[in-house]
Write an enzyme that holds these catalytic residues in place. Structure first.
Site, PDB file in Angstrom:
ATOM      1  N   GLY A 153      58.155  -0.772 -82.359  1.00  0.00           N
ATOM      2  CA  GLY A 153      59.393  -0.009 -82.462  1.00  0.00           C
ATOM      3  C   GLY A 153      60.426  -0.651 -83.358  1.00  0.00           C
ATOM      4  O   GLY A 153      61.232   0.039 -83.988  1.00  0.00           O
ATOM      5  N   SER A 154      60.426  -1.969 -83.426  1.00  0.00           N
ATOM      6  CA  SER A 154      61.392  -2.651 -84.287  1.00  0.00           C
ATOM      7  C   SER A 154      61.169  -2.293 -85.751  1.00  0.00           C
ATOM      8  O   SER A 154      62.122  -2.047 -86.504  1.00  0.00           O
ATOM      9  CB  SER A 154      61.296  -4.175 -84.105  1.00  0.00           C
ATOM     10  OG  SER A 154      61.700  -4.557 -82.808  1.00  0.00           O
ATOM     11  N   THR A 294      65.758   0.611 -73.088  1.00  0.00           N
ATOM     12  CA  THR A 294      64.824  -0.359 -72.524  1.00  0.00           C
ATOM     13  C   THR A 294      65.455  -1.245 -71.462  1.00  0.00           C
ATOM     14  O   THR A 294      64.758  -2.048 -70.840  1.00  0.00           O
ATOM     15  CB  THR A 294      64.229  -1.243 -73.626  1.00  0.00           C
ATOM     16  OG1 THR A 294      65.295  -1.862 -74.357  1.00  0.00           O
ATOM     17  CG2 THR A 294      63.376  -0.415 -74.566  1.00  0.00           C
ATOM     18  N   ASP A 384      56.715   4.854 -79.582  1.00  0.00           N
ATOM     19  CA  ASP A 384      55.731   3.775 -79.442  1.00  0.00           C
ATOM     20  C   ASP A 384      54.553   4.187 -78.571  1.00  0.00           C
ATOM     21  O   ASP A 384      54.680   4.293 -77.342  1.00  0.00           O
ATOM     22  CB  ASP A 384      56.382   2.539 -78.807  1.00  0.00           C
ATOM     23  CG  ASP A 384      57.147   1.707 -79.801  1.00  0.00           C
ATOM     24  OD1 ASP A 384      57.189   2.087 -80.985  1.00  0.00           O
ATOM     25  OD2 ASP A 384      57.696   0.665 -79.398  1.00  0.00           O
ATOM     26  N   PRO A 385      53.371   4.385 -79.167  1.00  0.00           N
ATOM     27  CA  PRO A 385      52.183   4.629 -78.348  1.00  0.00           C
ATOM     28  C   PRO A 385      51.889   3.490 -77.369  1.00  0.00           C
ATOM     29  O   PRO A 385      51.338   3.721 -76.298  1.00  0.00           O
ATOM     30  CB  PRO A 385      51.064   4.765 -79.391  1.00  0.00           C
ATOM     31  CG  PRO A 385      51.755   5.244 -80.624  1.00  0.00           C
ATOM     32  CD  PRO A 385      53.091   4.552 -80.611  1.00  0.00           C
ATOM     33  N   HIS A 386      52.271   2.251 -77.725  1.00  0.00           N
ATOM     34  CA  HIS A 386      51.954   1.140 -76.827  1.00  0.00           C
ATOM     35  C   HIS A 386      52.926   1.022 -75.649  1.00  0.00           C
ATOM     36  O   HIS A 386      52.817   0.089 -74.858  1.00  0.00           O
ATOM     37  CB  HIS A 386      51.844  -0.187 -77.578  1.00  0.00           C
ATOM     38  CG  HIS A 386      53.094  -0.658 -78.262  1.00  0.00           C
ATOM     39  ND1 HIS A 386      53.066  -1.351 -79.451  1.00  0.00           N
ATOM     40  CD2 HIS A 386      54.405  -0.578 -77.935  1.00  0.00           C
ATOM     41  CE1 HIS A 386      54.295  -1.674 -79.822  1.00  0.00           C
ATOM     42  NE2 HIS A 386      55.115  -1.206 -78.914  1.00  0.00           N
ATOM     43  N   TYR A 415      46.618  -0.555-107.982  1.00  0.00           N
ATOM     44  CA  TYR A 415      45.318  -1.104-107.615  1.00  0.00           C
ATOM     45  C   TYR A 415      44.854  -0.605-106.255  1.00  0.00           C
ATOM     46  O   TYR A 415      43.688  -0.756-105.890  1.00  0.00           O
ATOM     47  CB  TYR A 415      45.340  -2.639-107.627  1.00  0.00           C
ATOM     48  CG  TYR A 415      46.083  -3.274-106.472  1.00  0.00           C
ATOM     49  CD1 TYR A 415      45.422  -3.615-105.289  1.00  0.00           C
ATOM     50  CD2 TYR A 415      47.444  -3.537-106.561  1.00  0.00           C
ATOM     51  CE1 TYR A 415      46.095  -4.196-104.231  1.00  0.00           C
ATOM     52  CE2 TYR A 415      48.127  -4.120-105.505  1.00  0.00           C
ATOM     53  CZ  TYR A 415      47.448  -4.455-104.346  1.00  0.00           C
ATOM     54  OH  TYR A 415      48.117  -5.033-103.308  1.00  0.00           O
ATOM     55  N   SER A 435      48.833  -4.102 -95.465  1.00  0.00           N
ATOM     56  CA  SER A 435      47.595  -4.041 -94.693  1.00  0.00           C
ATOM     57  C   SER A 435      47.887  -3.745 -93.229  1.00  0.00           C
ATOM     58  O   SER A 435      48.796  -4.312 -92.633  1.00  0.00           O
ATOM     59  CB  SER A 435      46.842  -5.364 -94.822  1.00  0.00           C
ATOM     60  OG  SER A 435      46.493  -5.608 -96.161  1.00  0.00           O
TER      61      SER A 435
END
Length: 613
Positions: A153-154, A294, A384-386, A415, A435
């Site tokens: 979330g951050s 939260t 957030d899915p987690h 590239y 990534s």
């Protein structure tokens, strides 16, 4: 599938590993399929690890070393991990048992090691992430929108501020590059343009002009000081300060919005703040509303913030709205029917009965409902899915209202992807990260396909957790202890909008706030990693401080209700709160709740006896 055929108990490994055989069977099947996939690709190729290799001393030594290290990993995890899997003994941080299909999909996809930054690196999981992004947009009501997975979330909040910063700066850049598109507009008017109007202009200029406009936007470093204030509620997550620092608008531009005694944004105070800034010709970069804070489980009145903007835009005052729904976003599923349309408020109870959402009388307030419905009217949303998606870490997410917004933050690395290629191959161009794990996309995709993002799927899971939180709140509301002749009372903070139940212990008759704060901090020490073994701890929770520098006097209503004077509150300046994120889906059952609440009560008394002697 009938409306009551989804059984959540089939989707978790289980508090006591009740579905362990099912989990192992499916995991073994997936591993076998992966190994078969390896073996069947160019079967004429020579194996590079021979049977002779496996007989060497070095091979055996390496295997033994690997087993030894993994045994040590297992030992550390078993002795130093929080037992969040429990049905009721761990009620602390935002962590609970995660969905078995998500775990399996994550583990399975790790074997392919997809990197979703580019389609050519991960065709399967890149497609999954595109679908998950569409899921986010649909779930959140962003009808022309788009979304993607981030680490947490951050980062999603940071990306939301990135969008806002670039969006707000574009009209100034447009006035330099294609001034005829904004002719006659003052700088104040440029800094208060609606998002849709800005994007419409960009639709009607050349690609070369867009590139030049972007080069003269905030990404150049120009005009950052002109963009105005970023308004966040006092209940803000700490990530907003980090985001302001990184994005370059500066911490001085982050202004707190007062919250009321229910820890929701006070919209009258917000309007007063916006008008005061506008009177000084200070623009509003954006306003953040929180859906599921939260610390308190509060849901800000997003619908009222949207209405305020609609009123102010007529006065040439406009601001970007970002919704931080990292915690609460998935709960919007409980308001959607099987066609993913919003269920009218008047039909909620009827619908919940039809789908067996609750086992007892649970009422969701109209304010909370209206706030969730209004999320779709905002520019960007963190989800957030987690957290309430019950998916393993790390899996954050962001949704944007208009897919055209992607281009205002886009970069292109030749590239990895081509500028004019199809959308799935472009993901890395439109996001903050480089990534990124394809396994996360597979986990979220699998969860969404097992549990539809509406009342028939995730609605059942969210409903079970909401009911569990309601039961825990009710349990605490009548709780008192006699500890060696001293009476200690438990008082919940508020009846929360969402699954965060806060409370305090205080000795009856105590009027020293410092003493109460110490009692609650000592209880946290007893109910966490601080004291003793986690694995033998019978009840674990979390804690926080509500302090005047962050919250102003919004906690005073609660503090005064406990018998503390205004003078005492101002002298101490904070109240220490015990904080329980109740995400478990198991306490919605009478039998389970009764068993665990009795055990929690016994554990609480034991801890108080240790503290008070």
């Amino acid at each position: 599938m009938s409306k009551d055929s989804m059984d959540l108990k089939a989707l978790f490994i289980g508090d006591k590993g009740e579905n362990a055989d099912l989990y192992k069977d499916m995991l073994n099947k997936l591993v076998d399929e992966h190994v078969g996939w390896r073996q069947n690709y160019m079967p004429q190729d020579m194996p590079v690890i021979s049977e002779e290799d496996k007989q060497t001393e070095g091979y055996a030594s390496s295997v033994n070393k690997m087993k030894s290290v993994l045994d040590e990993v297992s030992s550390k995890l078993r002795s130093e991990s929080v037992p969040w899997h429990t049905a009721g003994r761990y009620l602390g941080h935002m962590n609970t048992e995660t969905l078995m299909p998500a775990i399996l999909a994550y583990q399975f996809a790790m074997l392919w090691n997809g990197n979703n930054v580019a389609y050519e690196s991960s065709p399967a999981t890149s497609q999954m992430e595109e679908e998950v992004g569409a899921d986010f947009a649909q779930l959140l009501g962003l009808k022309d929108g788009w979304g993607h997975i981030v680490a947490d979330g951050s980062l999603a909040n940071l990306e939301g501020l990135w969008y806002a910063r670039n969006m707000k700066s574009l009209p100034l850049a447009i006035s330099e590059v294609v001034p005829e598109k904004v002719s006659g507009m003052s700088e104040w008017e440029l800094l208060n343009m609606r998002m849709e109007d800005i994007l419409d202009i960009l639709d009607n200029v050349t690609d070369e002009q867009i590139d030049e406009i972007k080069s003269k936007s905030a990404r150049s470093g120009k005009n950052l000081s002109k963009l105005g204030k970023w308004l966040v509620p006092q209940t803000k997550h700490y990530s907003w300060l980090k985001a302001a620092d990184i994005i370059g608008i500066g911490l001085d531009q982050v202004v707190p919005i007062p919250v009321d005694s229910s820890y929701r944004i006070d919209v009258k105070e917000l309007e007063s703040l916006v008008r005061s800034l506008a009177a000084d010709k200070t623009p509003i970069l954006g306003v953040v509303g929180v859906v599921g804070s939260t610390e308190e489980g509060a849901v800000d009145p997003i619908h009222e913030i949207v209405k305020l903007r609609e009123k102010l835009v007529k006065e040439k005052i406009y601001f970007y709205i970002h919704v931080d729904a990292a915690y609460g976003g998935y709960a919007r599923s409980i308001f959607l029917d099987e066609n993913n349309e919003v269920i009218p408020y008047e039909k909620l109870k009827e619908t919940y009965k039809e789908y067996n959402i609750f086992n007892s009388d649970v009422t969701i307030s109209r304010d909370v409902y209206d706030s969730f419905v209004a999320i779709g009217d905002c520019e960007s949303v963190t989800i957030d899915p987690h957290k309430m998606g019950y998916i393993p870490y790390s899996a954050g997410g962001i949704g944007i209202k208009d897919i055209r917004m992607r281009n205002i933050i886009s970069y292109f690395a030749t590239y990895v992807f081509e500028k004019n290629s199809v959308a799935p191959s472009m993901l890395g161009a439109y996001i903050l990260e480089g990534s990124k794990a394809g396994a996360t996309a597979a986990a979220v995709w699998a969860a969404h396909h097992v549990l539809p993002l509406n009342v028939s799927g995730y609605g059942k899971l969210i409903g079970a957790s909401i009911e569990s939180a309601t039961r825990f709140y009710n349990f605490l509301s009548d709780l008192e202890f006699n500890v060696n002749g001293r009476k200690v009372k438990v008082t919940p903070l508020i009846n929360p909008d969402f699954n965060m139940v806060d409370y305090t212990f205080n000795e009856v008759g105590n009027t020293d706030l410092t003493v109460m704060n110490k009692l609650n901090h000592d209880f946290y020490d007893q109910a966490s990693f601080v004291t003793g073994s986690l694995y033998s701890n019978e009840f674990m929770t979390s804690h926080t401080d509500f302090a005047i520098p962050d919250y102003g006097n919004s906690p005073f209503k609660y503090v005064s209700g406990l018998g503390f004077s205004k003078e005492e509150w101002e002298k101490v300046g904070k109240v220490t709160i015990l904080r329980s994120s109740v995400m478990t889906p198991y306490l919605n059952n009478d039998k389970v709740a009764d068993e665990y609440f009795n055990k929690i009560k016994s554990a609480m008394k034991s801890k108080l006896e240790n503290i008070l002697g």
